[in-house]
Design an enzyme around this catalytic site. Structure first.
Site, PDB file in Angstrom:
ATOM      1  CB  SER B 124      39.141  41.178  36.428  1.00  0.00           C
ATOM      2  OG  SER B 124      39.228  41.782  37.690  1.00  0.00           O
ATOM      3  CE1 TYR B 148      33.485  40.584  36.928  1.00  0.00           C
ATOM      4  CE2 TYR B 148      35.645  40.919  37.903  1.00  0.00           C
ATOM      5  CZ  TYR B 148      34.731  41.193  36.909  1.00  0.00           C
ATOM      6  OH  TYR B 148      35.049  42.079  35.906  1.00  0.00           O
ATOM      7  CE  LYS B 152      35.524  39.128  33.961  1.00  0.00           C
ATOM      8  NZ  LYS B 152      35.068  39.415  32.585  1.00  0.00           N
TER       9      LYS B 152
END
Lengths: 322, 322
Positions: B124, B148, B152
């Protein structure tokens, strides 16, 4: 009293750091130092010692329960070994950081958020991978091309996120190649950078496995210890959420290293260097950074040597056996 | 036959991908698709289904033993949930990748190195953190400012190292924000980017929690599925060891999104958008990238929409309930 833990305190940099703290160079009240490692040198710095393995979760939990104010995390296996033993590399160099952070976070929670230790982590310029610009600036991507570099890069990201959440207060220092290392060669692919200076100064032969045109990024063990004590008291709000720093160092070629040796110890010393190309080492070294523009770290007060001659003189002053 | 596994195959992008493969868009012989997820929609794409949790190591080992030729790893909890549930985020978004890679590596070893699956991982643009240049190029640092994004980023580094060692053959795709998502709002802080288009087109009210000057980076669900099938057959030697790619997308402001909606569905649709500032979402979104220069991905044949109008038209064609 400031409780200080050095994980990897039996190693070369850990010992330098312990000596530096003992000499009063940590700007914190009355530092009480504990060294943690699998073993310690005979002439270890004056500090408490705990023997154990960072891959053991229970050990890390016990360590964390001491609620050290400052934790230096230096424990790692070197690049060469991490490359040949994949499992061991990830277990020691990455997973131990995860378990350490989890153990410290647990103490943070148990203390109702009162306990938030400073963590100083020794990362490495091995987090980078080519192709490179002439000088790597502070916004250049990490693209590690060794397992060692990949493990360090993961640790940086984890430490940053635990810090952003307020569980710990961490900083990652991307150390230059530390040179001249005292003692014996190790399994790091970079070991020869020290050998070609140290062995000749001790009247011994040293193998040069790469062409003398190889350019690399160096700092002395004394600088490494200074980086660490400086980071321990840095105002981390100045990092603006980017908690991994490229540190100052000295960029020079192997030929320039050898010329500095000649100026200090003469041609007789240089004659101890035996060129013998090693394709495996050449391939690894080819992927390494050659030069940096570490503006952020300089602005934050980190300093290193300004000539390779100074690096050799530091070795002679601090480590050359009498 | 090509055995294909979609981890997270019950989710929105996983379903789009399964439909796209069923429609013949994966350039591999006779793809046989298995979906893995905690649950599946009622009208799930036509494929085998395995129900399970990616945090269960034994489940991942069983999956790996099927020796899928291509593994798409899409399973994750979204940014908002990873931010509020720290443990769950790291367990699902990071540790499951580690265990998956270890399980696949074990199959590689058991096969005497004959089995080396292609892994396509949905990373992402959340791996980035500000301050940003006007356009983020392919050498800009990762400095995630959410858990998050940190998770990633760790996955990218692990996948790259397992690939460099030859255990798997991986590629990480840093997806733009996927917009317009069909269905209901989710816990992602980016959810409103879809809501302000989707809800008005369905005659419902949508909250706009940020100023309409916010600029962001978008691609449609159709583009996301196309990125994934393209990556599955890409010659990864062209990645030169940098296995995480910034993908093409469309940079526009919320005002431009709304203007595109007006052109397609008129002022009546736009009147369904209710501005109501949410400081928590504004703070998160402020830290997000606004624009990219994804030269590498474009040169490798990845393509996205060239206008936000096209993105809305894609939603109307593919997902608007009749």
């Amino acid at each position: 009293m400031t409780k200080v833990l050095i994980i990897g305190g039996g190693g070369m940099v850990g010992q330098k750091l312990a000596h530096r703290i003992a000499a009063g160079h940590l700007s914190l009240a009355n530092p009480d130092v504990t060294l943690f490692d699998m073993g310690f040198p005979e002439n270890s710095a004056d500090a408490s010692q705990i023997t154990g393995n960072v891959t053991d979760m229970a050990t890390l939990e016990t360590l964390a329960a001491h609620r050290f104010d400052v934790v230096f995390h230096l424990a790692a296996i070197v690049s060469g070994e991490a490359e040949t033993d994949f499992d061991k590399g990830w277990a020691i160099n990455m997973m131990s950081m995860w378990h350490l952070l989890e153990a410290l976070r647990n103490q943070h929670t148990l203390s109702d958020g009162m306990y938030t230790p400073r963590i100083v982590f020794t990362s490495s310029i091995a987090v980078f991978g080519g192709p490179y610009p002439d000088k790597i600036d502070d916004t250049f991507l990490c693209a590690p091309q060794t397992s060692y570099g990949a493990q360090k890069a993961c640790c940086e990201v984890m430490l940053s996120d635990f810090s952003r959440k307020g569980f710990v207060d961490g900083i990652s220092l991307r150390l230059p190649t530390i040179c001249v290392r005292p003692g014996k060669p190790n399994l790091a692919a970079s070991s020869f950078f020290s050998s070609i200076i140290r062995e000749p100064l001790n009247g011994q032969e040293a193998i040069l496995p790469v062409p003398d045109t190889v350019r690399h990024w160096h700092a002395s063990p004394r600088s490494a210890a200074r980086f660490l004590t400086h980071a321990a008291t840095l105002d981390t709000s100045l990092l603006n959420g980017r908690r991994a720093l490229n540190l100052p160092g000295l960029s020079c070629t192997v030929a320039e290293q050898i010329e500095a040796l000649r100026q200090i110890a003469g041609q007789a010393a240089v004659d101890h260097i035996v060129p013998r190309k090693d394709p495996a080492i050449m391939r690894i070294v080819e992927g390494w950074p050659r030069n940096f523009e570490p503006d952020r770290a300089r602005a934050l007060g980190f300093e290193a040597e300004s000539s390779f001659k100074e690096i050799i003189e530091t070795y002679i002053a601090d480590d050359l056996p009498r």
